[in-house]
Design a protein around this motif. Sequence first.
Motif, PDB file in Angstrom:
ATOM      1  N   GLY A  58      20.005  40.384  58.701  1.00 50.63           N
ATOM      2  CA  GLY A  58      20.449  41.017  59.993  1.00 50.63           C
ATOM      3  C   GLY A  58      20.329  42.570  60.085  1.00 50.63           C
ATOM      4  O   GLY A  58      19.691  42.887  60.608  1.00 50.63           O
ATOM      5  N   PHE A  59      20.789  43.082  58.932  1.00 46.54           N
ATOM      6  CA  PHE A  59      20.893  44.547  58.981  1.00 46.54           C
ATOM      7  C   PHE A  59      19.508  45.118  58.786  1.00 46.54           C
ATOM      8  O   PHE A  59      19.212  46.048  59.088  1.00 46.54           O
ATOM      9  N   TRP A  60      18.817  44.222  57.905  1.00 46.97           N
ATOM     10  CA  TRP A  60      17.207  44.752  57.656  1.00 46.97           C
ATOM     11  C   TRP A  60      16.625  44.805  58.842  1.00 46.97           C
ATOM     12  O   TRP A  60      15.914  45.750  59.361  1.00 46.97           O
ATOM     13  N   LEU A  61      16.871  43.752  59.764  1.00 47.32           N
ATOM     14  CA  LEU A  61      15.936  43.300  61.130  1.00 47.32           C
ATOM     15  C   LEU A  61      16.420  44.601  62.095  1.00 47.32           C
ATOM     16  O   LEU A  61      15.767  45.339  62.784  1.00 47.32           O
ATOM     17  N   VAL A  62      17.877  44.987  62.091  1.00 47.20           N
ATOM     18  CA  VAL A  62      18.267  45.806  62.912  1.00 47.20           C
ATOM     19  C   VAL A  62      17.833  47.147  62.765  1.00 47.20           C
ATOM     20  O   VAL A  62      17.364  47.887  63.516  1.00 47.20           O
ATOM     21  N   GLU A  80      13.984  52.011  63.456  1.00 46.13           N
ATOM     22  CA  GLU A  80      13.120  53.011  62.901  1.00 46.13           C
ATOM     23  C   GLU A  80      12.000  53.331  63.813  1.00 46.13           C
ATOM     24  O   GLU A  80      11.301  52.119  64.312  1.00 46.13           O
ATOM     25  N   PRO A  81      11.662  54.321  63.893  1.00 50.81           N
ATOM     26  CA  PRO A  81      10.323  55.018  64.677  1.00 50.81           C
ATOM     27  C   PRO A  81       9.219  54.077  64.099  1.00 50.81           C
ATOM     28  O   PRO A  81       9.055  53.646  62.961  1.00 50.81           O
ATOM     29  N   ALA A  82       8.168  53.390  64.938  1.00 51.21           N
ATOM     30  CA  ALA A  82       6.777  52.581  64.309  1.00 51.21           C
ATOM     31  C   ALA A  82       6.277  53.418  63.074  1.00 51.21           C
ATOM     32  O   ALA A  82       6.085  54.788  63.493  1.00 51.21           O
ATOM     33  N   GLY A  83       6.004  52.827  62.165  1.00 46.05           N
ATOM     34  CA  GLY A  83       5.122  53.598  61.304  1.00 46.05           C
ATOM     35  C   GLY A  83       5.973  54.340  60.274  1.00 46.05           C
ATOM     36  O   GLY A  83       5.534  54.920  59.278  1.00 46.05           O
ATOM     37  N   LYS A  84       7.286  54.689  60.593  1.00 47.63           N
ATOM     38  CA  LYS A  84       7.846  55.569  59.769  1.00 47.63           C
ATOM     39  C   LYS A  84       8.832  54.504  58.775  1.00 47.63           C
ATOM     40  O   LYS A  84       9.919  54.114  58.965  1.00 47.63           O
ATOM     41  N   ALA A  85       8.192  54.053  57.711  1.00 45.88           N
ATOM     42  CA  ALA A  85       8.761  53.383  56.634  1.00 45.88           C
ATOM     43  C   ALA A  85       9.727  53.900  55.960  1.00 45.88           C
ATOM     44  O   ALA A  85       9.772  55.290  55.497  1.00 45.88           O
TER      45      ALA A  85
END
Length: 216
Positions: free
Chosen positions: A191-195, A200-205
């Motif tokens: 759950g935390f990971w999904l949130v 996170e902005p797309a592409g910014k891993a």
Amino acid sequence: MRKPLSSKWIKLPVFALCLVPLGQLAWRALHNDLTANPIEYITHQTGDWTLIFIVITLAVTPARKLLRLPELIRFRRMLGLFAFFYGLLHFSTWIGLDKFFDWTEMLHDVRKRTFITAGFTGFALMLPLALTSTAGWIRRLGGKRWLALHRLIYVTATAGVVHYYWLVKSDVRKPLFYGGLVALLLALRVGFWLVARRREPAGKALKPTLTTAETG
Ligand code: HEM
């Protein structure tokens, strides 16, 4: 609450608390009070505490996030090492007191008795976690690889629960209770990971560093 948790002395009473199960065993041993079957009693106590410490260690990150107490992370390594310590006592009891160092019989048990296979797998997976628990190893492996390796704790926890479930003859309530706790803690992590991923902005891993590895 945050102030005492960040104190440099707080680890000492937590360390002492973690030694209580060992102290209780030593006390009962000194007073000849390890029940009619001491080996079984020691095996069960150390097995119980291994699983309890694994669950407490897994609970640190969710508790830290839900209670907004980042300081709790300071105890995770110590708790994980205590899980390993009680696991080592549990395993050594089996090797020394139960099997009297009969390696052939031990090998046979590990291969043929499914609950022993599961327990052995769980303990074997704890070894690399204990060995790489230091800051030096986080640096050496890099945050990303260290985190990936330390996710093995979920496999250890599952193997521990399966081991317990397979060894009880009739009343499976306790292993199911631990299984439920491990499943809940894993679900919280997902759950935390999904949130975090949605925020996170797309592409910014997230690029894991020493800090993210330490904070899980
Ligand atoms: C992650 C590692 C492990 C965990 C979490 C674990 C946990 C447990 C638990 C909770 C119990 C039952 C305690 C009770 O009934 O109150 C138990 C019993 C036992 N465990 Fe483990 N264990 C682990 C690894 C091992 C290993 C490596 C061995 C030996 C190779 C082993 C051998 C045994 C034996 C012989 C029993 C007693 C079985 C019986 O009463 O019939 N365990 N363990």
